[in-house]
Design an enzyme around this catalytic site. Structure first.
Site, PDB file in Angstrom:
ATOM      1  N   ARG A 109      41.405  44.699  25.198  1.00  0.00           N
ATOM      2  CA  ARG A 109      42.413  44.750  26.510  1.00  0.00           C
ATOM      3  C   ARG A 109      43.587  43.992  26.316  1.00  0.00           C
ATOM      4  O   ARG A 109      44.606  44.265  26.629  1.00  0.00           O
ATOM      5  CB  ARG A 109      41.521  44.103  27.643  1.00  0.00           C
ATOM      6  N   LYS A 152      46.552  42.611  31.954  1.00  0.00           N
ATOM      7  CA  LYS A 152      46.481  41.529  32.266  1.00  0.00           C
ATOM      8  C   LYS A 152      47.676  40.673  31.975  1.00  0.00           C
ATOM      9  O   LYS A 152      47.941  39.736  31.230  1.00  0.00           O
ATOM     10  CB  LYS A 152      45.209  40.817  31.543  1.00  0.00           C
ATOM     11  N   GLU A 194      41.244  45.793  44.360  1.00  0.00           N
ATOM     12  CA  GLU A 194      40.468  44.600  43.709  1.00  0.00           C
ATOM     13  C   GLU A 194      41.186  43.423  44.497  1.00  0.00           C
ATOM     14  O   GLU A 194      41.760  43.535  45.360  1.00  0.00           O
ATOM     15  CB  GLU A 194      40.524  44.581  42.446  1.00  0.00           C
TER      16      GLU A 194
END
Ligand SMILES: Cc1ncc(COP(=O)(O)O)c(C=O)c1O
Length: 346
Positions: A86, A189, A225
Protein backbone atom coordinates in the site's frame (compact mmCIF):
# COMPACT_ATOMS: atom_id res chain seq x y z
CA UNK A 1 8.63 -20.93 26.04
CA UNK A 2 10.87 -17.93 25.31
CA UNK A 3 12.72 -16.29 28.15
CA UNK A 4 10.63 -13.35 29.36
CA UNK A 5 12.60 -10.18 28.79
CA UNK A 6 12.54 -7.16 31.01
CA UNK A 7 9.61 -5.02 29.86
CA UNK A 8 9.43 -1.23 29.98
CA UNK A 9 7.80 0.10 33.12
CA UNK A 10 4.43 1.12 31.68
CA UNK A 11 0.85 0.69 32.80
CA UNK A 12 0.00 -1.53 29.81
CA UNK A 13 -3.70 -1.91 30.56
CA UNK A 14 -4.20 1.86 30.66
CA UNK A 15 -2.19 2.81 27.56
CA UNK A 16 -3.98 5.28 25.31
CA UNK A 17 -3.53 5.35 21.53
CA UNK A 18 -0.74 7.90 21.71
CA UNK A 19 2.97 8.34 21.19
CA UNK A 20 5.24 6.95 23.86
CA UNK A 21 8.90 7.55 23.18
CA UNK A 22 10.77 4.29 22.74
CA UNK A 23 14.46 3.41 22.50
CA UNK A 24 15.09 4.33 18.87
CA UNK A 25 13.74 4.78 15.36
CA UNK A 26 15.20 3.77 12.00
CA UNK A 27 16.11 5.99 9.06
CA UNK A 28 16.64 4.58 5.58
CA UNK A 29 17.64 6.98 2.81
CA UNK A 30 17.13 6.71 -0.94
CA UNK A 31 19.81 8.61 -2.81
CA UNK A 32 21.43 8.23 -6.26
CA UNK A 33 18.93 5.56 -7.23
CA UNK A 34 19.32 3.22 -4.26
CA UNK A 35 18.22 2.66 -0.67
CA UNK A 36 20.87 2.46 2.04
CA UNK A 37 21.06 -0.12 4.85
CA UNK A 38 19.24 2.09 7.32
CA UNK A 39 20.60 3.43 10.58
CA UNK A 40 19.42 3.24 14.15
CA UNK A 41 18.73 6.68 15.66
CA UNK A 42 18.34 6.95 19.41
CA UNK A 43 17.16 10.54 19.37
CA UNK A 44 13.51 10.84 18.35
CA UNK A 45 14.10 13.73 15.96
CA UNK A 46 14.66 13.74 12.19
CA UNK A 47 16.99 16.26 10.53
CA UNK A 48 16.05 17.31 6.99
CA UNK A 49 16.35 20.32 4.71
CA UNK A 50 13.91 23.12 5.49
CA UNK A 51 13.14 23.10 1.75
CA UNK A 52 12.18 19.38 1.69
CA UNK A 53 9.22 18.52 -0.56
CA UNK A 54 7.51 16.72 2.35
CA UNK A 55 7.28 20.02 4.22
CA UNK A 56 6.02 22.14 1.34
CA UNK A 57 4.29 19.97 -1.20
CA UNK A 58 2.95 17.09 0.83
CA UNK A 59 5.26 14.35 -0.42
CA UNK A 60 4.62 12.46 2.79
CA UNK A 61 2.86 9.19 3.38
CA UNK A 62 2.82 6.57 6.09
CA UNK A 63 1.66 3.16 7.16
CA UNK A 64 0.58 1.66 10.45
CA UNK A 65 0.53 -1.92 11.66
CA UNK A 66 0.57 -3.80 14.92
CA UNK A 67 2.85 -6.34 16.52
CA UNK A 68 1.24 -8.53 19.19
CA UNK A 69 2.85 -10.70 21.82
CA UNK A 70 1.61 -14.28 21.93
CA UNK A 71 0.85 -16.33 25.03
CA UNK A 72 4.27 -18.01 24.81
CA UNK A 73 6.15 -14.71 24.44
CA UNK A 74 6.69 -14.61 20.66
CA UNK A 75 6.03 -11.45 18.61
CA UNK A 76 3.76 -11.53 15.56
CA UNK A 77 3.58 -8.87 12.86
CA UNK A 78 0.29 -8.73 10.99
CA UNK A 79 0.38 -8.54 7.17
CA UNK A 80 3.35 -6.14 6.95
CA UNK A 81 3.75 -7.07 3.29
CA UNK A 82 0.31 -5.61 2.59
CA UNK A 83 1.35 -2.35 4.22
CA UNK A 84 4.49 -2.32 2.08
CA UNK A 85 2.40 -2.73 -1.05
CA UNK A 86 0.00 0.00 0.00
CA UNK A 87 2.91 2.36 0.64
CA UNK A 88 4.18 1.57 -2.86
CA UNK A 89 0.73 2.40 -4.26
CA UNK A 90 0.60 5.71 -2.37
CA UNK A 91 4.15 6.56 -3.46
CA UNK A 92 3.33 5.89 -7.10
CA UNK A 93 0.33 8.20 -6.95
CA UNK A 94 2.43 11.06 -5.63
CA UNK A 95 5.63 10.50 -7.64
CA UNK A 96 7.61 9.31 -4.61
CA UNK A 97 10.03 6.38 -4.51
CA UNK A 98 8.77 3.58 -2.28
CA UNK A 99 11.06 1.19 -0.43
CA UNK A 100 11.07 -2.36 -1.82
CA UNK A 101 8.65 -4.71 -0.05
CA UNK A 102 11.49 -6.76 1.49
CA UNK A 103 13.18 -3.69 2.90
CA UNK A 104 9.89 -2.49 4.42
CA UNK A 105 9.06 -5.89 5.98
CA UNK A 106 12.57 -6.19 7.35
CA UNK A 107 12.44 -2.66 8.78
CA UNK A 108 9.23 -3.53 10.68
CA UNK A 109 10.87 -6.60 12.20
CA UNK A 110 14.03 -4.67 12.99
CA UNK A 111 12.29 -1.80 14.81
CA UNK A 112 10.13 -4.23 16.80
CA UNK A 113 13.20 -6.21 17.83
CA UNK A 114 15.14 -3.09 18.81
CA UNK A 115 12.19 -1.91 20.91
CA UNK A 116 11.08 -5.31 22.16
CA UNK A 117 10.81 -4.17 25.76
CA UNK A 118 7.92 -1.98 24.54
CA UNK A 119 5.92 -4.87 23.06
CA UNK A 120 2.93 -4.96 25.40
CA UNK A 121 2.41 -8.20 27.29
CA UNK A 122 0.02 -10.81 25.96
CA UNK A 123 -3.49 -10.25 27.25
CA UNK A 124 -3.02 -6.55 28.06
CA UNK A 125 -5.15 -5.49 25.10
CA UNK A 126 -2.28 -3.28 23.91
CA UNK A 127 0.09 -3.78 20.97
CA UNK A 128 3.29 -2.35 19.54
CA UNK A 129 2.25 0.01 16.77
CA UNK A 130 4.80 0.36 13.98
CA UNK A 131 4.62 3.53 11.92
CA UNK A 132 6.75 3.64 8.74
CA UNK A 133 6.89 7.12 7.24
CA UNK A 134 8.03 8.00 3.71
CA UNK A 135 9.09 11.61 3.07
CA UNK A 136 10.59 13.54 0.19
CA UNK A 137 13.75 15.18 1.52
CA UNK A 138 15.25 17.00 -1.46
CA UNK A 139 15.36 20.73 -0.90
CA UNK A 140 13.54 22.54 -3.71
CA UNK A 141 11.31 25.53 -4.19
CA UNK A 142 9.67 24.66 -7.49
CA UNK A 143 6.79 22.20 -7.42
CA UNK A 144 8.55 18.99 -8.29
CA UNK A 145 9.11 15.57 -6.82
CA UNK A 146 12.10 14.90 -4.56
CA UNK A 147 15.12 13.05 -5.82
CA UNK A 148 15.88 11.75 -2.31
CA UNK A 149 13.56 10.05 0.17
CA UNK A 150 13.67 8.95 3.77
CA UNK A 151 11.83 5.97 5.20
CA UNK A 152 11.67 6.63 8.94
CA UNK A 153 10.22 3.85 11.07
CA UNK A 154 9.10 4.30 14.64
CA UNK A 155 7.46 1.92 17.07
CA UNK A 156 5.32 2.87 20.04
CA UNK A 157 3.10 0.86 22.38
CA UNK A 158 -0.60 1.66 22.03
CA UNK A 159 -3.87 0.83 23.71
CA UNK A 160 -7.39 1.24 22.31
CA UNK A 161 -8.00 4.01 19.78
CA UNK A 162 -11.16 5.31 21.43
CA UNK A 163 -11.39 6.48 25.03
CA UNK A 164 -14.21 4.00 25.56
CA UNK A 165 -11.81 1.14 24.74
CA UNK A 166 -13.40 -1.45 22.51
CA UNK A 167 -16.88 -0.49 23.66
CA UNK A 168 -19.38 0.57 20.98
CA UNK A 169 -19.21 4.17 19.79
CA UNK A 170 -21.49 6.76 18.15
CA UNK A 171 -20.79 8.27 14.72
CA UNK A 172 -21.71 11.59 13.15
CA UNK A 173 -22.51 11.66 9.42
CA UNK A 174 -20.54 14.59 8.00
CA UNK A 175 -22.32 16.72 5.42
CA UNK A 176 -20.31 19.94 5.49
CA UNK A 177 -16.75 18.65 4.99
CA UNK A 178 -15.49 16.28 2.30
CA UNK A 179 -12.52 14.05 3.03
CA UNK A 180 -11.39 13.17 -0.49
CA UNK A 181 -12.39 13.63 -4.12
CA UNK A 182 -13.45 10.63 -6.24
CA UNK A 183 -10.46 10.97 -8.57
CA UNK A 184 -8.14 12.32 -5.89
CA UNK A 185 -5.90 10.62 -3.32
CA UNK A 186 -8.38 9.33 -0.73
CA UNK A 187 -7.28 5.76 -1.46
CA UNK A 188 -3.67 6.61 -0.61
CA UNK A 189 -2.30 6.91 2.91
CA UNK A 190 -1.12 10.49 2.57
CA UNK A 191 -0.81 12.76 5.58
CA UNK A 192 -2.75 15.41 3.66
CA UNK A 193 -5.92 13.32 3.77
CA UNK A 194 -5.82 13.40 7.54
CA UNK A 195 -5.27 17.15 7.63
CA UNK A 196 -8.32 17.51 5.34
CA UNK A 197 -10.47 15.45 7.71
CA UNK A 198 -9.33 16.84 11.06
CA UNK A 199 -11.88 19.62 11.43
CA UNK A 200 -14.71 17.18 10.70
CA UNK A 201 -13.36 14.67 13.22
CA UNK A 202 -13.01 17.31 15.89
CA UNK A 203 -16.39 18.80 14.99
CA UNK A 204 -17.93 15.38 15.63
CA UNK A 205 -16.02 14.98 18.89
CA UNK A 206 -17.12 18.42 20.08
CA UNK A 207 -20.70 17.27 19.53
CA UNK A 208 -20.06 14.15 21.62
CA UNK A 209 -19.49 11.59 18.84
CA UNK A 210 -16.42 9.39 18.77
CA UNK A 211 -15.90 9.59 15.01
CA UNK A 212 -17.12 11.09 11.80
CA UNK A 213 -18.61 9.16 8.90
CA UNK A 214 -17.67 10.77 5.58
CA UNK A 215 -19.90 10.58 2.53
CA UNK A 216 -18.79 10.50 -1.11
CA UNK A 217 -17.87 14.04 -2.05
CA UNK A 218 -19.65 14.09 -5.41
CA UNK A 219 -23.24 13.36 -4.37
CA UNK A 220 -23.20 12.99 -0.58
CA UNK A 221 -25.28 9.91 -1.19
CA UNK A 222 -22.91 7.03 -0.45
CA UNK A 223 -20.95 6.14 2.64
CA UNK A 224 -17.19 6.46 2.29
CA UNK A 225 -15.44 5.79 5.60
CA UNK A 226 -14.55 7.36 8.93
CA UNK A 227 -11.46 9.44 9.68
CA UNK A 228 -9.56 6.43 11.00
CA UNK A 229 -11.22 3.30 9.66
CA UNK A 230 -13.37 1.64 7.05
CA UNK A 231 -17.07 1.22 7.76
CA UNK A 232 -19.04 -2.02 7.68
CA UNK A 233 -22.55 -3.09 8.53
CA UNK A 234 -24.34 -6.38 9.04
CA UNK A 235 -27.71 -6.85 7.40
CA UNK A 236 -30.67 -8.29 9.27
CA UNK A 237 -30.08 -11.58 7.47
CA UNK A 238 -26.43 -11.65 8.52
CA UNK A 239 -24.50 -10.37 5.47
CA UNK A 240 -21.29 -8.33 5.82
CA UNK A 241 -21.65 -5.09 3.83
CA UNK A 242 -18.79 -2.65 3.30
CA UNK A 243 -18.52 0.34 0.97
CA UNK A 244 -16.65 0.20 -2.31
CA UNK A 245 -15.42 3.66 -3.28
CA UNK A 246 -12.48 5.16 -5.14
CA UNK A 247 -11.91 7.66 -2.34
CA UNK A 248 -11.48 5.41 0.69
CA UNK A 249 -8.35 3.79 2.02
CA UNK A 250 -8.25 0.08 1.18
CA UNK A 251 -8.06 -1.17 4.76
CA UNK A 252 -5.98 -4.26 5.41
CA UNK A 253 -8.16 -5.04 8.42
CA UNK A 254 -11.29 -4.84 6.29
CA UNK A 255 -9.70 -6.96 3.58
CA UNK A 256 -8.93 -9.56 6.26
CA UNK A 257 -12.46 -9.39 7.65
CA UNK A 258 -13.88 -9.99 4.19
CA UNK A 259 -11.78 -13.17 3.98
CA UNK A 260 -12.64 -14.20 7.54
CA UNK A 261 -16.33 -13.68 6.79
CA UNK A 262 -15.88 -16.13 3.93
CA UNK A 263 -14.29 -18.63 6.34
CA UNK A 264 -17.23 -18.21 8.72
CA UNK A 265 -19.84 -18.58 5.94
CA UNK A 266 -20.93 -14.97 6.30
CA UNK A 267 -21.92 -13.63 2.85
CA UNK A 268 -20.07 -10.45 1.83
CA UNK A 269 -21.30 -7.45 -0.17
CA UNK A 270 -18.47 -5.12 -1.15
CA UNK A 271 -20.39 -2.41 -3.01
CA UNK A 272 -21.52 1.20 -2.99
CA UNK A 273 -23.60 1.67 0.18
CA UNK A 274 -26.18 4.46 0.30
CA UNK A 275 -26.39 6.44 3.50
CA UNK A 276 -30.17 5.95 3.30
CA UNK A 277 -29.58 2.21 3.91
CA UNK A 278 -28.28 2.80 7.44
CA UNK A 279 -31.63 2.17 9.18
CA UNK A 280 -31.93 -1.22 7.44
CA UNK A 281 -28.84 -2.71 9.09
CA UNK A 282 -28.73 -4.80 12.25
CA UNK A 283 -25.14 -4.00 13.26
CA UNK A 284 -22.49 -1.48 12.24
CA UNK A 285 -18.81 -1.10 12.97
CA UNK A 286 -15.43 0.42 12.18
CA UNK A 287 -12.52 -1.67 10.95
CA UNK A 288 -8.87 -0.65 11.01
CA UNK A 289 -5.50 -1.37 12.57
CA UNK A 290 -6.03 1.23 15.27
CA UNK A 291 -9.74 0.62 15.91
CA UNK A 292 -9.56 -3.20 15.28
CA UNK A 293 -13.32 -3.78 15.09
CA UNK A 294 -15.10 -1.14 17.07
CA UNK A 295 -18.86 -1.64 17.08
CA UNK A 296 -21.05 1.36 16.32
CA UNK A 297 -24.23 1.56 18.38
CA UNK A 298 -25.68 4.80 16.99
CA UNK A 299 -25.26 7.06 13.96
CA UNK A 300 -26.56 10.62 13.78
CA UNK A 301 -27.54 11.51 10.21
CA UNK A 302 -28.94 15.05 10.14
CA UNK A 303 -31.94 14.98 12.44
CA UNK A 304 -32.21 11.19 12.24
CA UNK A 305 -30.70 8.99 14.93
CA UNK A 306 -30.14 5.41 13.83
CA UNK A 307 -29.54 2.92 16.62
CA UNK A 308 -28.19 -0.61 16.59
CA UNK A 309 -28.45 -1.30 20.31
CA UNK A 310 -27.12 0.25 23.49
CA UNK A 311 -23.63 1.49 24.34
CA UNK A 312 -22.66 -1.92 25.72
CA UNK A 313 -24.10 -4.09 22.96
CA UNK A 314 -21.68 -5.81 20.60
CA UNK A 315 -23.63 -7.34 17.71
CA UNK A 316 -23.19 -11.12 17.39
CA UNK A 317 -21.66 -11.06 13.90
CA UNK A 318 -19.30 -8.15 14.66
CA UNK A 319 -18.28 -9.92 17.86
CA UNK A 320 -17.54 -13.19 16.07
CA UNK A 321 -15.44 -11.42 13.45
CA UNK A 322 -13.53 -9.41 16.02
CA UNK A 323 -12.76 -12.48 18.12
CA UNK A 324 -11.64 -14.43 15.05
CA UNK A 325 -9.34 -11.63 13.88
CA UNK A 326 -7.79 -10.96 17.28
CA UNK A 327 -7.23 -14.67 17.87
CA UNK A 328 -5.15 -14.85 14.69
CA UNK A 329 -3.29 -11.61 15.43
CA UNK A 330 -2.31 -12.76 18.93
CA UNK A 331 -1.49 -16.30 17.90
CA UNK A 332 -4.38 -17.83 19.88
CA UNK A 333 -5.85 -19.42 16.77
CA UNK A 334 -4.25 -21.05 13.73
CA UNK A 335 -3.48 -18.68 10.88
CA UNK A 336 -4.70 -20.51 7.78
CA UNK A 337 -4.10 -17.51 5.48
CA UNK A 338 -0.51 -16.96 6.63
CA UNK A 339 -1.21 -13.37 7.67
CA UNK A 340 1.13 -13.21 10.64
CA UNK A 341 4.83 -13.76 10.77
CA UNK A 342 7.04 -14.26 13.77
CA UNK A 343 9.66 -11.61 14.43
CA UNK A 344 12.94 -13.17 15.53
CA UNK A 345 13.61 -11.38 18.79
CA UNK A 346 16.90 -13.07 19.71
C1 LIG B 1 -8.68 6.66 6.74
C2 LIG B 1 -8.42 5.27 7.13
N1 LIG B 1 -9.23 4.31 6.66
C3 LIG B 1 -9.04 3.02 6.98
C4 LIG B 1 -8.01 2.62 7.80
C5 LIG B 1 -7.83 1.19 8.13
O1 LIG B 1 -6.81 0.61 7.39
P1 LIG B 1 -5.97 -0.60 7.97
O2 LIG B 1 -6.96 -1.66 8.31
O3 LIG B 1 -5.08 -1.00 6.88
O4 LIG B 1 -5.29 -0.10 9.17
C6 LIG B 1 -7.13 3.58 8.31
C7 LIG B 1 -6.01 3.20 9.17
O5 LIG B 1 -4.97 2.90 8.70
C8 LIG B 1 -7.33 4.93 7.96
O6 LIG B 1 -6.51 5.86 8.44
Amino acid sequence: MKETMHKADLNWAELPFDYVRTDCHLEYVYRDGKWDEGRVVEDDTVTISVASTCLHYGQECFEGLKVYETKDGRALAFRSEENAKRMAYTAKKTLMVAPPVDLFVDAVDRIAKLNRRFIPPYGSGAALYVRPLLIGITGTIGIKPSKEYMLAVLATPVGPYFKSGLKPVRLWVEEEVDRAAPLGVGDAKLGGNYAAGLRATYGARDRGYAEVLFLDSKQHKYIDESGSSNFFAITKDGRYVTPKSSSILPSITNKSLIELAGDLNIPVEHRAVEVSELPNFAEAGLAGTATIITPVYAIQHGKKLIQYGGPNDVGPVSGRLRDALLAIQTGDAPDPHGWTHEIQLD
